[in-house]
Design a protein around this motif. Structure first.
Motif, short mmCIF file in Angstrom:
data_model
loop_
_atom_site.label_atom_id
_atom_site.label_comp_id
_atom_site.label_asym_id
_atom_site.label_seq_id
_atom_site.Cartn_x
_atom_site.Cartn_y
_atom_site.Cartn_z
N VAL A 32 0.85 -1.18 0.00
CA VAL A 32 0.00 0.00 0.00
C VAL A 32 0.89 1.24 0.00
CG1 VAL A 32 -1.79 1.30 1.23
CG2 VAL A 32 -1.84 -1.21 1.21
N ILE A 33 0.67 2.11 -0.98
CA ILE A 33 1.47 3.32 -1.13
C ILE A 33 0.60 4.52 -0.77
CG2 ILE A 33 3.04 4.56 -2.67
CD1 ILE A 33 3.64 1.55 -2.35
N GLU A 34 1.11 5.36 0.13
CA GLU A 34 0.38 6.56 0.53
C GLU A 34 1.29 7.77 0.43
OE1 GLU A 34 -2.65 5.80 3.93
OE2 GLU A 34 -0.94 4.49 4.36
N SER A 35 0.73 8.86 -0.08
CA SER A 35 1.45 10.14 -0.15
C SER A 35 0.44 11.26 0.06
CB SER A 35 2.15 10.29 -1.50
OG SER A 35 1.19 10.47 -2.54
N SER A 36 0.92 12.49 0.08
CA SER A 36 0.01 13.62 0.27
C SER A 36 -1.00 13.73 -0.87
CB SER A 36 0.80 14.92 0.39
OG SER A 36 1.58 15.14 -0.79
N GLY A 37 -0.68 13.11 -2.02
CA GLY A 37 -1.56 13.19 -3.18
C GLY A 37 -2.59 12.08 -3.27
N GLY A 38 -2.46 11.05 -2.42
CA GLY A 38 -3.42 9.97 -2.49
C GLY A 38 -2.84 8.64 -2.04
N ARG A 39 -3.62 7.58 -2.27
CA ARG A 39 -3.28 6.23 -1.80
C ARG A 39 -3.54 5.23 -2.93
NH1 ARG A 39 -6.12 1.90 0.23
NH2 ARG A 39 -5.21 0.73 2.00
N ALA A 40 -2.72 4.16 -3.01
CA ALA A 40 -2.91 3.15 -4.04
C ALA A 40 -2.42 1.80 -3.53
CB ALA A 40 -2.18 3.52 -5.32
N GLU A 41 -3.07 0.75 -4.01
CA GLU A 41 -2.64 -0.61 -3.72
C GLU A 41 -1.87 -1.14 -4.93
OE1 GLU A 41 -6.10 -2.87 -2.77
OE2 GLU A 41 -6.34 -1.96 -0.77
N VAL A 42 -0.67 -1.65 -4.70
CA VAL A 42 0.20 -2.13 -5.77
C VAL A 42 0.35 -3.64 -5.61
CG1 VAL A 42 2.40 -1.84 -6.96
CG2 VAL A 42 1.41 0.08 -5.68
N GLU A 43 -0.06 -4.38 -6.63
CA GLU A 43 -0.02 -5.83 -6.56
C GLU A 43 1.20 -6.40 -7.27
OE1 GLU A 43 -3.72 -7.33 -7.97
OE2 GLU A 43 -4.88 -6.50 -6.30
N SER A 44 1.39 -7.70 -7.13
CA SER A 44 2.54 -8.38 -7.74
C SER A 44 2.60 -8.10 -9.24
CB SER A 44 2.44 -9.88 -7.50
OG SER A 44 3.47 -10.57 -8.16
N GLY A 45 3.79 -7.71 -9.73
CA GLY A 45 3.97 -7.41 -11.14
C GLY A 45 3.67 -5.98 -11.51
N GLU A 46 3.38 -5.13 -10.52
CA GLU A 46 3.07 -3.73 -10.79
C GLU A 46 4.11 -2.80 -10.16
OE1 GLU A 46 -1.80 -3.77 -11.14
OE2 GLU A 46 -0.87 -3.25 -9.21
N ARG A 47 4.23 -1.60 -10.74
CA ARG A 47 5.13 -0.58 -10.20
C ARG A 47 4.36 0.72 -10.01
NH1 ARG A 47 10.40 0.83 -13.51
NH2 ARG A 47 8.84 1.48 -15.04
N ALA A 48 4.62 1.39 -8.90
CA ALA A 48 4.00 2.68 -8.61
C ALA A 48 5.06 3.77 -8.65
CB ALA A 48 3.33 2.66 -7.24
N GLU A 49 4.78 4.82 -9.41
CA GLU A 49 5.63 6.00 -9.44
C GLU A 49 4.92 7.10 -8.64
OE1 GLU A 49 8.57 6.27 -10.60
OE2 GLU A 49 8.81 4.54 -11.93
N VAL A 50 5.62 7.64 -7.65
CA VAL A 50 5.03 8.65 -6.78
C VAL A 50 5.85 9.93 -6.84
CG1 VAL A 50 4.09 9.11 -4.49
CG2 VAL A 50 4.39 6.75 -5.24
N LYS A 51 5.22 11.02 -7.23
CA LYS A 51 5.88 12.32 -7.27
C LYS A 51 5.24 13.22 -6.22
CE LYS A 51 7.23 12.11 -12.13
NZ LYS A 51 7.20 12.78 -13.45
N ALA A 52 6.04 14.15 -5.71
CA ALA A 52 5.58 15.02 -4.63
C ALA A 52 4.27 15.71 -4.99
CB ALA A 52 6.65 16.06 -4.31
N GLY A 53 3.29 15.57 -4.10
CA GLY A 53 2.02 16.24 -4.31
C GLY A 53 1.07 15.55 -5.24
#
Length: 298
Positions: A32-53
């Motif tokens: 589970v990825i959380e930042s000031s801009g939101g939240r996302a669930e990342v499953e096997s085989g996936e990549r999440a890119e998170v930029k400030a805001g």
């Protein structure tokens, strides 16, 4: 990680911090990825890119494109089982996030040449792709403890292409270079002390691939006998359409007391041991014990 919070349990993932934020690749399980801009669930085989805001941007990633230390590889290595026969897993390049499928072994021929306590074993296999799509194959092979690989080759247009051993760190770049030059990269990559893998492309739709691997080992000697084991048992059941095993003991076999697994036959006065099966699902290792016969001294 800065403005990014990552939480996971029972998962394996790669986390990279960069100037703009962070990148998270999940090899197994979910994070589970959380930042000031939101939240996302990342499953096997996936990549999440998170930029400030900004909210995390999640996208599928090629199953083995991370090359970040082998977390996903360790899962595949576990699948590969303990047997000395190789396994080939197919991945559809157009469906990068889908898990690989184990391809059927249509033929497996094993030949061991044993002389003076040293065994040279060659495993010749054919794998079938039942789908209507060319697949990228991942070939995994586990040798017995203490054995060393001698040869790796695969068949291209009816001819064998001899492979080369390559270090793990160089494998991805060398493979890409070979594919771009339209050559057939027969590269065998060392994973750990017993496990090797190779990237095979293509495994043609409704077609097969032939791969050959040979290894050498010094047989243990105890209680007056040499002991040869061809490992076939494992946690997962594998069905081999056509299986054959042959051990060439040479003339010295005539002077040996030989004991073999029930399914194996001792032939030609002890110079040869063989076994053949169709629709074979091995559940135990093939054992061969060779003891010098005692002779009366006059």
């Amino acid at each position: 990680v800065g403005d990014v919070h990552v939480s996971a349990s029972g998962a394996a993932f790669d986390l990279v911090k960069n100037k703009d934020g962070a990148s998270v690749y999940v090899a197994r399980g979910m994070a589970v990825i959380e930042s000031s801009g939101g939240r996302a669930e990342v499953e096997s085989g996936e990549r999440a890119e998170v930029k400030a805001g900004s909210a995390p941007a999640v996208a599928p990633m090629g199953y083995w494109e991370d090359w970040t230390g082998g977390m996903a590889d360790q899962e595949m290595a576990r699948w590969s089982g303990s047997g000395a026969g190789g396994r080939l897993y197919g991945i559809d390049p157009s469906r990068a996030a889908e898990p690989p499928q184990e391809l059927q072994i249509t033929s497996q021929k094993v030949r061991a040449v044993i002389r003076d306590g040293v065994a040279h074993t060659t495993v010749d296999q054919r794998f079938f792709n039942p789908t209507g799509t060319d697949l990228e194959g991942w070939y995994w092979f586990t040798v017995p403890a203490g054995a060393a690989v001698e040869r790796f080759a695969w068949e291209v247009d009816g001819k064998l292409v001899e492979g080369e051993m390559i270090e793990r760190g160089r494998a991805a770049a060398t493979y890409r270079e070979a594919v771009e030059s339209r050559s057939d990269p027969a590269l065998l990559e060392w994973v750990d002390e017993r496990t090797f893998r190779a990237r095979v492309f293509p495994v043609p739709a409704a077609g097969d691939r032939r791969l050959i691997l040979s290894y050498v080992e010094l047989l243990p000697f105890g209680d007056g006998a040499y002991r040869y084991v061809y490992p076939m048992g494992g946690e997962r059941e594998t069905v081999i359409e056509e299986f054959s095993f042959e051990a060439d003991l040479g003339a010295a076999g005539r002077d040996l007391e030989i004991a073999a697994s029930d399914a194996a036959r001792i032939e030609n006065g002890g110079t040869r041991v063989s076994m053949r099966r169709s629709g074979f699902a091995p559940r135990a290792d093939l054992l061969l014990q060779m003891k010098p016969a005692l002779r009366a001294v006059i």
